[in-house]
Design a protein around this motif. Structure first.
Motif, PDB file in Angstrom:
ATOM      1  N   PHE A  64       0.821  -1.210   0.000  1.00 49.43           N
ATOM      2  CA  PHE A  64       0.000   0.000   0.000  1.00 49.43           C
ATOM      3  C   PHE A  64       0.855   1.260   0.000  1.00 49.43           C
ATOM      4  N   ALA A  65       0.228   2.341  -0.417  1.00 53.14           N
ATOM      5  CA  ALA A  65       0.841   3.662  -0.363  1.00 53.14           C
ATOM      6  C   ALA A  65      -0.255   4.668  -0.021  1.00 53.14           C
ATOM      7  N   ARG A  66       0.178   5.820   0.466  1.00 49.90           N
ATOM      8  CA  ARG A  66      -0.760   6.909   0.759  1.00 49.90           C
ATOM      9  C   ARG A  66      -0.166   8.207   0.242  1.00 49.90           C
ATOM     10  N   HIS A  67      -0.966   8.943  -0.504  1.00 46.95           N
ATOM     11  CA  HIS A  67      -0.548  10.226  -1.053  1.00 46.95           C
ATOM     12  C   HIS A  67      -0.446  11.258   0.064  1.00 46.95           C
ATOM     13  N   VAL A  68       0.654  11.983   0.111  1.00 48.35           N
ATOM     14  CA  VAL A  68       0.843  13.046   1.100  1.00 48.35           C
ATOM     15  C   VAL A  68       0.634  14.408   0.446  1.00 48.35           C
ATOM     16  N   ARG A  69       1.374  14.659  -0.658  1.00 48.43           N
ATOM     17  CA  ARG A  69       1.219  15.931  -1.355  1.00 48.43           C
ATOM     18  C   ARG A  69       1.857  15.856  -2.739  1.00 48.43           C
ATOM     19  N   PRO A  89       3.084  -1.854   4.652  1.00 47.28           N
ATOM     20  CA  PRO A  89       2.637  -3.223   4.417  1.00 47.28           C
ATOM     21  C   PRO A  89       1.131  -3.407   4.624  1.00 47.28           C
ATOM     22  N   ALA A  90       0.515  -2.536   5.402  1.00 49.00           N
ATOM     23  CA  ALA A  90      -0.925  -2.615   5.684  1.00 49.00           C
ATOM     24  C   ALA A  90      -1.600  -1.335   5.198  1.00 49.00           C
ATOM     25  N   LEU A  91      -2.897  -1.419   5.006  1.00 50.18           N
ATOM     26  CA  LEU A  91      -3.652  -0.250   4.550  1.00 50.18           C
ATOM     27  C   LEU A  91      -3.464   0.903   5.534  1.00 50.18           C
ATOM     28  N   PRO A  92      -2.878   2.012   5.076  1.00 51.62           N
ATOM     29  CA  PRO A  92      -2.646   3.137   5.973  1.00 51.62           C
ATOM     30  C   PRO A  92      -3.922   3.934   6.224  1.00 51.62           C
ATOM     31  N   ARG A  93      -3.900   4.708   7.281  1.00 46.65           N
ATOM     32  CA  ARG A  93      -5.004   5.620   7.548  1.00 46.65           C
ATOM     33  C   ARG A  93      -4.952   6.752   6.541  1.00 46.65           C
ATOM     34  N   GLY A  94      -6.088   7.346   6.294  1.00 46.64           N
ATOM     35  CA  GLY A  94      -6.124   8.483   5.384  1.00 46.64           C
ATOM     36  C   GLY A  94      -7.078   8.250   4.233  1.00 46.64           C
TER      37      GLY A  94
END
Length: 115
Positions: A64-69, A89-94
């Motif tokens: 997984f990845a999460r966009h910051v900016r 490795p796990a679904l991040p919050r956001g």
């Protein structure tokens, strides 16, 4: 066509994906510099960066990845993106989370290169 009217041709130039530079900032925080020409809109550059982040997450063994900016700069036909993502490795919050496997498959289907 009326006399004196002007027609405007729509550009049929395909986007050119001109490179990705990846920098690990700290632990799970990654910076992607992407460059395109003939992008149709800012979302095209965002998609390119997202594809890079998704593939990078898979390469590092994360799902997984999460966009910051993302910041975008336009120089004529050249579009430059500076994007930051976290990988995990796990679904991040956001709200802007990415399932890396699903995203990479969509990128391949849409002809968008990855890392």
């Amino acid at each position: 066509m009326q006399e004196g009217s002007v027609t405007r041709e729509v550009s049929d130039l395909s986007p050119s994906y001109d490179g990705i530079q990846t920098t690990l900032l700290d632990g799970d925080l990654v910076n992607f510099h992407v460059e395109m020409q003939n992008a149709r809109d800012p979302e095209a550059l965002d998609e390119y960066a997202e594809c890079a982040a998704a593939q990078y997450a898979l390469i590092r063994g994360f799902g997984f990845a999460r966009h910051v900016r993302t910041t975008i700069e336009i120089e004529g036909d050249k579009w430059l993106g500076d994007a930051v993502y976290t990988v995990s490795p796990a679904l991040p919050r956001g709200l802007k989370t990415i399932d890396a496997e699903v995203t990479v498959a969509a990128c391949e289907e849409n002809g968008i290169p990855t890392v």
